[in-house]
Design a protein around this motif. Sequence first.
Motif, PDB file in Angstrom:
ATOM      1  N   ILE A  65      -7.705  -6.980   3.055  1.00 30.52           N
ATOM      2  CA  ILE A  65      -6.463  -5.974   3.639  1.00 30.52           C
ATOM      3  C   ILE A  65      -5.587  -8.074   3.136  1.00 30.52           C
ATOM      4  CG2 ILE A  65      -5.455  -5.691   5.446  1.00 30.52           C
ATOM      5  CD1 ILE A  65      -8.144  -4.293   5.686  1.00 30.52           C
ATOM      6  N   ASP A  66      -4.672  -6.335   1.810  1.00 30.47           N
ATOM      7  CA  ASP A  66      -3.639  -7.163   1.509  1.00 30.47           C
ATOM      8  C   ASP A  66      -2.962  -7.447   2.122  1.00 30.47           C
ATOM      9  OD1 ASP A  66      -4.734  -7.044  -1.037  1.00 30.47           O
ATOM     10  OD2 ASP A  66      -3.419  -4.980  -1.696  1.00 30.47           O
ATOM     11  N   ASN A  67      -2.304  -6.803   3.224  1.00 28.61           N
ATOM     12  CA  ASN A  67      -1.013  -6.767   4.652  1.00 28.61           C
ATOM     13  C   ASN A  67      -1.815  -7.305   5.557  1.00 28.61           C
ATOM     14  OD1 ASN A  67       1.312  -7.263   5.948  1.00 28.61           O
ATOM     15  ND2 ASN A  67       1.864  -5.389   4.895  1.00 28.61           N
ATOM     16  N   PRO A  68      -1.458  -8.619   6.040  1.00 22.82           N
ATOM     17  CA  PRO A  68      -2.029  -8.504   7.546  1.00 22.82           C
ATOM     18  C   PRO A  68      -1.638  -7.822   8.556  1.00 22.82           C
ATOM     19  CG  PRO A  68      -1.340 -10.703   6.445  1.00 22.82           C
ATOM     20  CD  PRO A  68      -1.320  -9.748   5.989  1.00 22.82           C
ATOM     21  N   TYR A  69      -0.369  -7.153   8.560  1.00 19.24           N
ATOM     22  CA  TYR A  69       0.060  -6.672   9.848  1.00 19.24           C
ATOM     23  C   TYR A  69      -0.627  -5.084   9.513  1.00 19.24           C
ATOM     24  CZ  TYR A  69       3.743  -9.463  10.047  1.00 19.24           C
ATOM     25  OH  TYR A  69       4.329 -10.799  10.299  1.00 19.24           O
ATOM     26  N   ASN A  70      -1.567  -4.426   7.996  1.00 20.52           N
ATOM     27  CA  ASN A  70      -2.335  -3.370   8.604  1.00 20.52           C
ATOM     28  C   ASN A  70      -3.476  -3.759   9.208  1.00 20.52           C
ATOM     29  OD1 ASN A  70      -0.325  -2.287   6.887  1.00 20.52           O
ATOM     30  ND2 ASN A  70      -1.384  -2.790   4.985  1.00 20.52           N
ATOM     31  N   LEU A  71      -4.555  -4.882   9.322  1.00 22.10           N
ATOM     32  CA  LEU A  71      -5.232  -5.500  10.166  1.00 22.10           C
ATOM     33  C   LEU A  71      -5.448  -4.105  11.388  1.00 22.10           C
ATOM     34  CD1 LEU A  71      -5.730  -9.164  10.336  1.00 22.10           C
ATOM     35  CD2 LEU A  71      -7.449  -7.432   9.358  1.00 22.10           C
ATOM     36  N   ARG A  72      -4.681  -4.044  12.742  1.00 19.14           N
ATOM     37  CA  ARG A  72      -4.156  -3.784  13.638  1.00 19.14           C
ATOM     38  C   ARG A  72      -5.297  -2.414  13.383  1.00 19.14           C
ATOM     39  NH1 ARG A  72       0.878  -3.234  17.190  1.00 19.14           N
ATOM     40  NH2 ARG A  72       1.245  -1.391  15.399  1.00 19.14           N
ATOM     41  N   ASP A  73      -4.412  -1.668  12.017  1.00 16.15           N
ATOM     42  CA  ASP A  73      -5.575   0.081  11.956  1.00 16.15           C
ATOM     43  C   ASP A  73      -6.532  -0.356  11.225  1.00 16.15           C
ATOM     44  OD1 ASP A  73      -2.566   1.196  12.696  1.00 16.15           O
ATOM     45  OD2 ASP A  73      -2.213   1.121  10.513  1.00 16.15           O
ATOM     46  N   VAL A 125     -15.808  -7.443   7.928  1.00 17.02           N
ATOM     47  CA  VAL A 125     -15.588  -8.939   8.207  1.00 17.02           C
ATOM     48  C   VAL A 125     -14.052  -8.587   6.874  1.00 17.02           C
ATOM     49  CG1 VAL A 125     -15.091 -10.976   6.569  1.00 17.02           C
ATOM     50  CG2 VAL A 125     -17.937 -10.619   7.843  1.00 17.02           C
ATOM     51  N   PHE A 126     -12.418  -8.552   7.607  1.00 18.10           N
ATOM     52  CA  PHE A 126     -11.589  -8.607   7.161  1.00 18.10           C
ATOM     53  C   PHE A 126     -11.533  -9.534   6.762  1.00 18.10           C
ATOM     54  CE2 PHE A 126     -12.439  -5.676  10.457  1.00 18.10           C
ATOM     55  CZ  PHE A 126     -12.585  -4.683  10.087  1.00 18.10           C
ATOM     56  N   ILE A 127     -10.830  -9.704   5.184  1.00 16.60           N
ATOM     57  CA  ILE A 127     -10.639 -11.032   4.794  1.00 16.60           C
ATOM     58  C   ILE A 127      -8.448 -10.688   4.094  1.00 16.60           C
ATOM     59  CG2 ILE A 127     -10.699 -12.206   2.638  1.00 16.60           C
ATOM     60  CD1 ILE A 127     -13.838 -11.347   2.631  1.00 16.60           C
ATOM     61  N   THR A 128      -7.891 -12.023   4.389  1.00 15.09           N
ATOM     62  CA  THR A 128      -6.173 -11.720   3.887  1.00 15.09           C
ATOM     63  C   THR A 128      -6.025 -12.856   3.157  1.00 15.09           C
ATOM     64  OG1 THR A 128      -5.764 -12.728   6.398  1.00 15.09           O
ATOM     65  CG2 THR A 128      -6.297 -10.189   5.714  1.00 15.09           C
ATOM     66  N   GLY A 129      -5.184 -12.843   2.414  1.00 14.46           N
ATOM     67  CA  GLY A 129      -4.557 -13.621   1.592  1.00 14.46           C
ATOM     68  C   GLY A 129      -5.656 -14.396   0.419  1.00 14.46           C
ATOM     69  N   MET A 130      -6.341 -13.198  -0.078  1.00 18.09           N
ATOM     70  CA  MET A 130      -6.798 -13.429  -1.020  1.00 18.09           C
ATOM     71  C   MET A 130      -7.401 -11.670  -1.824  1.00 18.09           C
ATOM     72  SD  MET A 130     -10.278 -15.337  -0.889  1.00 18.09           S
ATOM     73  CE  MET A 130     -11.047 -15.704  -2.345  1.00 18.09           C
TER      74      MET A 130
END
Length: 141
Positions: A28-36, A5-10
Amino acid sequence: MTTQVFITGMHQIPPQLKKDRRLQCHVIDNPYNLRDQLDAHSGEKIIIAFLPFLEMRHFDIYNYLQKKHRDVKTFFVIDELSSAMKIRLKSREDFVVLWKTEVHNLNRDIHAHLDGKKLELRQDKRENHDNRALVSPSLLP
């Protein structure tokens, strides 16, 4: 196997997700890092995006991630939703939208998705009821 589970925005993992041993949560602080991050993990993956409102640019980012990576499901937890986005999301079943007030049901909804159940916006579940008088005329003085 645990679900990633990857959480962004918190900045922290919601307490109901911390307690669940079947879910391995990552903030994950930056949603653009989700791909990696999605490339680095295998198996079932869930993205939970906490947003004040949902715009087309958000939709496009997460839509791209779901097309690029298999076994990815996106949950949006939002405060506001425009009518145009509501219509767009109704035609798409690959995203789940939850209101911020429903965040306490997040763990239940994740497991419902993992069990293969279809999840919908809360107002989509409302049913029409008969509009009958609350007091019959014979009971009036």
